[in-house]
Design an enzyme around this catalytic site. Sequence first.
Site, mmCIF file in Angstrom:
data_model
loop_
_atom_site.group_PDB
_atom_site.id
_atom_site.type_symbol
_atom_site.label_atom_id
_atom_site.label_comp_id
_atom_site.label_asym_id
_atom_site.label_seq_id
_atom_site.Cartn_x
_atom_site.Cartn_y
_atom_site.Cartn_z
ATOM 1 N N GLU A 141 0.822 -1.214 0.000
ATOM 2 C CA GLU A 141 0.000 0.000 0.000
ATOM 3 C C GLU A 141 0.857 1.265 0.000
ATOM 4 O O GLU A 141 0.326 2.362 0.047
ATOM 5 C CB GLU A 141 -0.969 0.004 1.187
ATOM 6 C CG GLU A 141 -2.142 -0.920 0.973
ATOM 7 C CD GLU A 141 -3.211 -0.798 2.045
ATOM 8 O OE1 GLU A 141 -4.371 -1.152 1.752
ATOM 9 O OE2 GLU A 141 -2.901 -0.354 3.178
ATOM 10 N N ASN A 186 -3.539 -13.974 0.658
ATOM 11 C CA ASN A 186 -4.846 -14.630 0.735
ATOM 12 C C ASN A 186 -5.207 -15.225 -0.625
ATOM 13 O O ASN A 186 -4.424 -15.150 -1.581
ATOM 14 C CB ASN A 186 -5.921 -13.662 1.255
ATOM 15 C CG ASN A 186 -6.195 -12.509 0.310
ATOM 16 O OD1 ASN A 186 -5.908 -12.556 -0.893
ATOM 17 N ND2 ASN A 186 -6.768 -11.445 0.843
ATOM 18 N N THR A 222 -3.625 -17.705 3.224
ATOM 19 C CA THR A 222 -4.722 -17.635 4.190
ATOM 20 C C THR A 222 -6.040 -17.878 3.465
ATOM 21 O O THR A 222 -6.258 -17.404 2.356
ATOM 22 C CB THR A 222 -4.745 -16.274 4.908
ATOM 23 O OG1 THR A 222 -4.891 -15.221 3.952
ATOM 24 C CG2 THR A 222 -3.458 -16.062 5.698
ATOM 25 N N GLU A 226 -11.411 -21.099 6.661
ATOM 26 C CA GLU A 226 -10.802 -22.425 6.490
ATOM 27 C C GLU A 226 -9.388 -22.499 7.058
ATOM 28 O O GLU A 226 -8.751 -23.546 7.016
ATOM 29 C CB GLU A 226 -10.783 -22.803 5.006
ATOM 30 C CG GLU A 226 -12.147 -22.961 4.389
ATOM 31 C CD GLU A 226 -12.964 -24.031 5.084
ATOM 32 O OE1 GLU A 226 -12.400 -25.114 5.359
ATOM 33 O OE2 GLU A 226 -14.149 -23.777 5.362
ATOM 34 N N ASP A 279 -5.060 -8.784 8.412
ATOM 35 C CA ASP A 279 -3.989 -7.969 8.986
ATOM 36 C C ASP A 279 -3.702 -8.388 10.421
ATOM 37 O O ASP A 279 -2.546 -8.354 10.865
ATOM 38 C CB ASP A 279 -4.369 -6.490 8.941
ATOM 39 C CG ASP A 279 -4.394 -5.949 7.525
ATOM 40 O OD1 ASP A 279 -3.682 -6.489 6.668
ATOM 41 O OD2 ASP A 279 -5.132 -4.973 7.278
ATOM 42 N N GLY A 316 -15.046 -3.581 13.169
ATOM 43 C CA GLY A 316 -13.954 -2.765 12.694
ATOM 44 C C GLY A 316 -12.672 -3.552 12.523
ATOM 45 O O GLY A 316 -12.639 -4.769 12.655
#
Length: 332
Positions: A141, A186, A222, A226, A279, A316
């Site tokens: 990012e 992911n 990830t 699961e 995160d 959140g």
Amino acid sequence: MAAEVVVVGSCMTDLVSLTTRLPRAGETILGHKFFIGFGGKGANQCVQSARLGAKTSLICKVGKDSFGNDYVENLKKNGISTAFVGQTADAATGTASIIVNSEGQNVIVIVPGANLLLNFEDLKRASDVICKAKVVVCQLEITPAVSLEVLKMARASGVKTLFNPAPALADLDPQFYTHSDIFCCNETEAEILTGIPVGNLEDAGKVGRMLLERGCKLVIVTLGAEGCMMISVEEAIPKHVPAGKVRAMDTTVRFLNVSELFPSLRLLKLVILFQGAGDSFVGALAFYLAYYPKLSMEEMIRNSNYVASVSVQAAGAQSSYPYRKDLPQNLF
């Protein structure tokens, strides 16, 4: 005392408005709820690591504005060193402006702002803290070349590197694979990177093998509820590490307090929660790598899965992240 976990990444302020419908071009409509949240993958991961007890430092850039000031205070409240949190007048603090209607449809405008101004000079000033860390964590990012330079600096000093390729780039510089001790993505990111859709554990294993071929030492994919799939150069057979069962749906709707007005927001907010949980997982993994290096990787992943699953039970991103005192002590 030097920081054990150093995160180089983003800070974003989330500005969320809930409405019955999305406005048309040029139209002003009345919303029903508004909230502001602290986000950004770098800051999220650093906050979770700090709440578990890690001595942390965040290297990032925010604007010289009210959002930036608030973010610096937020980091300090979480016990994170802000010695290398720069504030610039050349850009605003990064923001994500989100409008969501009663059907769960949304429009999002992300303005990276100051995040993209973090540069090589900032890294030079922070080189001592980077090179003395036990674990360095990066994402995408901020400017990718800056993240890659951080990984190179850490590697050259024998510091363990944890790379989360998010948001994923199809043309990711191959050096990211070879400079990451642990490469954690992911399913969506895995597909963008490899072109292989990940619909099950077998697919995740294929992705893992491909990423190892590109130079990764250890790959974690990830898989949300699961759990995770892990594969490494040393253990080339993919291993599934399941996650515990959680109930995020009900707590989500209670937080919004608009279950009658926005029944379909359950799904959207659940997605946001699981993104925040990703995160949380990375931040927890960084903590275990730094403070419990003798644990097996499978055990580190299992513990990190647990921490992330707890975060899904509250609303959140950072606001949902658990503190060490609120977790079972057998995790430590």
